[in-house]
Design a protein around this motif. Structure first.
Motif, PDB file in Angstrom:
ATOM      1  N   SER A  26      -9.715  11.587  19.501  1.00  0.00           N
ATOM      2  CA  SER A  26     -10.115  12.092  18.204  1.00  0.00           C
ATOM      3  C   SER A  26     -11.611  11.890  18.017  1.00  0.00           C
ATOM      4  O   SER A  26     -12.217  10.998  18.614  1.00  0.00           O
ATOM      5  N   ALA A  27     -12.215  12.718  17.198  1.00  0.00           N
ATOM      6  CA  ALA A  27     -13.664  12.677  17.019  1.00  0.00           C
ATOM      7  C   ALA A  27     -14.125  11.356  16.429  1.00  0.00           C
ATOM      8  O   ALA A  27     -13.538  10.843  15.472  1.00  0.00           O
ATOM      9  N   MET A  28     -15.169  10.818  17.025  1.00  0.00           N
ATOM     10  CA  MET A  28     -15.919   9.701  16.449  1.00  0.00           C
ATOM     11  C   MET A  28     -17.367  10.166  16.369  1.00  0.00           C
ATOM     12  O   MET A  28     -17.831  10.899  17.239  1.00  0.00           O
ATOM     13  N   SER A  29     -18.070   9.768  15.344  1.00  0.00           N
ATOM     14  CA  SER A  29     -19.457  10.193  15.215  1.00  0.00           C
ATOM     15  C   SER A  29     -20.327   9.316  16.105  1.00  0.00           C
ATOM     16  O   SER A  29     -20.636   8.180  15.770  1.00  0.00           O
ATOM     17  N   GLU A  30     -20.708   9.866  17.268  1.00  0.00           N
ATOM     18  CA  GLU A  30     -21.453   9.062  18.234  1.00  0.00           C
ATOM     19  C   GLU A  30     -22.884   8.783  17.792  1.00  0.00           C
ATOM     20  O   GLU A  30     -23.456   7.764  18.150  1.00  0.00           O
ATOM     21  N   ALA A  31     -23.489   9.718  17.031  1.00  0.00           N
ATOM     22  CA  ALA A  31     -24.895   9.585  16.628  1.00  0.00           C
ATOM     23  C   ALA A  31     -25.780   9.304  17.835  1.00  0.00           C
ATOM     24  O   ALA A  31     -26.641   8.429  17.810  1.00  0.00           O
ATOM     25  N   THR A  40     -28.279  14.980  24.171  1.00  0.00           N
ATOM     26  CA  THR A  40     -28.980  14.036  25.043  1.00  0.00           C
ATOM     27  C   THR A  40     -28.157  13.749  26.303  1.00  0.00           C
ATOM     28  O   THR A  40     -26.958  14.039  26.373  1.00  0.00           O
ATOM     29  N   GLU A  41     -28.823  13.125  27.268  1.00  0.00           N
ATOM     30  CA  GLU A  41     -28.145  12.700  28.492  1.00  0.00           C
ATOM     31  C   GLU A  41     -27.093  11.633  28.198  1.00  0.00           C
ATOM     32  O   GLU A  41     -26.102  11.507  28.922  1.00  0.00           O
ATOM     33  N   GLU A  42     -27.294  10.858  27.145  1.00  0.00           N
ATOM     34  CA  GLU A  42     -26.318   9.822  26.792  1.00  0.00           C
ATOM     35  C   GLU A  42     -24.951  10.427  26.503  1.00  0.00           C
ATOM     36  O   GLU A  42     -23.914   9.858  26.862  1.00  0.00           O
ATOM     37  N   LEU A  46     -21.445   9.598  28.416  1.00  0.00           N
ATOM     38  CA  LEU A  46     -20.306   9.100  27.643  1.00  0.00           C
ATOM     39  C   LEU A  46     -19.057   9.944  27.898  1.00  0.00           C
ATOM     40  O   LEU A  46     -17.961   9.406  28.130  1.00  0.00           O
ATOM     41  N   TYR A  47     -19.212  11.258  27.867  1.00  0.00           N
ATOM     42  CA  TYR A  47     -18.050  12.125  28.034  1.00  0.00           C
ATOM     43  C   TYR A  47     -17.573  12.184  29.481  1.00  0.00           C
ATOM     44  O   TYR A  47     -16.383  12.413  29.735  1.00  0.00           O
ATOM     45  N   HIS A 378     -22.598   3.636  22.306  1.00  0.00           N
ATOM     46  CA  HIS A 378     -23.987   3.680  22.750  1.00  0.00           C
ATOM     47  C   HIS A 378     -24.160   2.966  24.097  1.00  0.00           C
ATOM     48  O   HIS A 378     -24.949   3.408  24.930  1.00  0.00           O
ATOM     49  N   ARG A 379     -23.414   1.893  24.302  1.00  0.00           N
ATOM     50  CA  ARG A 379     -23.476   1.211  25.588  1.00  0.00           C
ATOM     51  C   ARG A 379     -22.996   2.127  26.714  1.00  0.00           C
ATOM     52  O   ARG A 379     -23.647   2.231  27.760  1.00  0.00           O
ATOM     53  N   MET A 380     -21.880   2.809  26.485  1.00  0.00           N
ATOM     54  CA  MET A 380     -21.374   3.714  27.520  1.00  0.00           C
ATOM     55  C   MET A 380     -22.319   4.887  27.743  1.00  0.00           C
ATOM     56  O   MET A 380     -22.458   5.386  28.864  1.00  0.00           O
ATOM     57  N   GLY A 381     -22.979   5.329  26.666  1.00  0.00           N
ATOM     58  CA  GLY A 381     -23.960   6.402  26.814  1.00  0.00           C
ATOM     59  C   GLY A 381     -25.134   6.009  27.686  1.00  0.00           C
ATOM     60  O   GLY A 381     -25.771   6.855  28.321  1.00  0.00           O
ATOM     61  N   LYS A 382     -25.398   4.711  27.761  1.00  0.00           N
ATOM     62  CA  LYS A 382     -26.478   4.198  28.613  1.00  0.00           C
ATOM     63  C   LYS A 382     -25.994   3.844  30.014  1.00  0.00           C
ATOM     64  O   LYS A 382     -26.754   3.307  30.824  1.00  0.00           O
TER      65      LYS A 382
END
Length: 417
Positions: A26-31, A40-42, A46-47, A378-382
């Motif tokens: 389900s959608a979470m607001s990743e910001a 962004t590359e993040e 993440l996905y 945000h950690r996973m995006g990095k």
């Protein structure tokens, strides 16, 4: 069947597309967008992580249709094809394990924090928030007919861009107090024209958005909506009204109905506080509604909120109440949770537990837990792993500071544009 067999079944949608299993993020607001609202590359990283974790359907968080109206700093906005190359990479990441990735499209309406809003906030009617949130949000201006028509077309334009980029479907955010939800609610929508008054008029806005999107993407492309079972406000959107809206959209050809509930003033979607013990025990907050709406529509249903164990997820599918299990917070901590369940591990239960500081005033803040989970995204995006033992106070401080600075930068940017 075993839990793995139940949850590993494919699901055919009315448009002809097929989902590989019964797990849906389900959608979470990743910001995780830029300060000027680009992808962004993040987000790609993440996905990719979630796709590798086994979730059959990934729904992105809160992609806005208007750059001048965003719900928080660093939302992604999908107005044109400027970011097409990066959008394509994001879509490919989500599809990399043969799964689906859908774009959730949203307009916040009046739900823009005062510190972020650089001009008027817009809503069906000029109804302010209640006293607890009034200081945090501006009193909105009522939309004009021309503005309503413009927003409807923006949803369609964004959907067409998403399809061109390779995303495999779209979802209209019609819940949690954002603009579509505001139109549906008799509390927020007090218009006396064709967009307000009767339920037939109040649901005209989401219906016209759906029709415009369907025209833009065609009949073979998945289109869904996230809809409140109710908004739990006096004079607001009721369960019976919600079911009528669902029936109407189903008759129009909707592919999936995701069920949630509440808004910023009454955040039923945020946790189990105040719900019955029987609801907590079976983990699914909105399963009673799902059982009732199942009698009235035949389209696939997705219930989101509360699922933690493989048993409860499989039981919900086996009961026939829902077709997809919507999970969010567990995937912020364990992105591979679906794979663990599908591998046949017995007794799998998510490690997600309520986040508490022990300070009552802070623990009652809606933003407190959201901040902690946002930090894990945000950690996973990095490219890092989630940190289940991260300090809740530290997360709240970091996110609040980031939102404050981001809001200031966004307002300055818009003022100079």
């Amino acid at each position: 069947m075993s839990h793995a067999q139940t949850l590993g079944q494919s699901l055919a949608l009315p448009c002809g597309a097929t989902l590989g299993n019964r797990f849906a993020k389900s959608a979470m607001s990743e910001a995780l967008g830029t300060i000027d609202n680009h992808a962004t590359e993040e987000l790609v990283r993440l996905y990719q992580r979630w796709a590798e974790g086994g979730t059959g359907l990934l729904i992105t968080g809160n992609i806005m249709v208007d750059r001048h109206h965003t719900g928080e700093p660093n939302n992604v906005v999908l107005e044109d094809e400027t970011d097409m190359a990066l959008l394509q990479r994001w879509a490919e990441a989500g599809k990399s394990q043969s799964g689906h990735i859908w774009v959730q499209l949203n307009h916040p309406g009046k739900q823009i924090p005062r510190m972020l809003a650089s001009g008027d906030t817009l809503a069906p009617s000029a109804v302010p928030f209640g006293k607890e949130l009034k200081s945090a949000f501006k009193t909105p201006r009522a939309l004009t007919e021309a503005e309503i028509r413009d927003i409807i077309q923006r949803f369609a334009t964004s959907a067409a861009i998403a399809k061109k980029a390779g995303f495999t479907g779209v979802q209209i955010h019609g819940a949690h107090g954002y603009l579509v939800s505001q139109f549906l609610s008799g509390h927020h929508n007090r218009r006396e024209d064709q967009w307000g008054g009767s339920l037939e008029n109040r649901m005209r806005f989401p219906l016209e958005i759906y029709r415009a999107i369907r025209k833009a993407v065609g009949d073979a492309y998945p289109v869904s909506i996230k809809l409140n079972s109710a908004d739990f406000q006096r004079g607001g959107f009721t369960e019976e009204e919600s079911m009528t809206v669902a029936e109407t959209l189903a008759a129009e050809g909707l592919d999936l109905l995701e069920i949630s509930g509440g808004n910023y003033e009454n955040p039923a979607m945020a946790g189990a506080k105040g719900v019955r013990e029987s609801t907590v025990a079976r983990e699914a907050y909105f399963l009673d509604y799902a059982n009732e709406i199942r009698k009235r529509v035949s389209i696939p249903l997705m219930v989101t909120g509360g699922f933690r164990s493989a048993k409860a997820m499989a039981d919900a599918i086996d009961s026939g109440a829902t077709d997809l299990v919507g999970i969010a917070r567990p995937l912020a901590v364990e992105p591979d949770l679906p794979n663990r369940i599908l591998a046949g591990q017995n007794g799998v239960v998510s490690r997600v537990t309520p986040r508490k500081t022990g300070i009552k005033a802070i623990d009652e803040m809606a933003m407190m837990e959201v901040s902690w989970f946002s930090r894990q995204l945000h950690r996973m995006g990095k490219g890092k792993d989630p940190r289940p033992d991260e300090s809740v106070l530290f997360s709240l401080f970091k996110v609040a500071a980031g939102m404050g600075m981001g809001s200031l930068r966004t307002r300055r940017m818009r003022a100079n544009s």
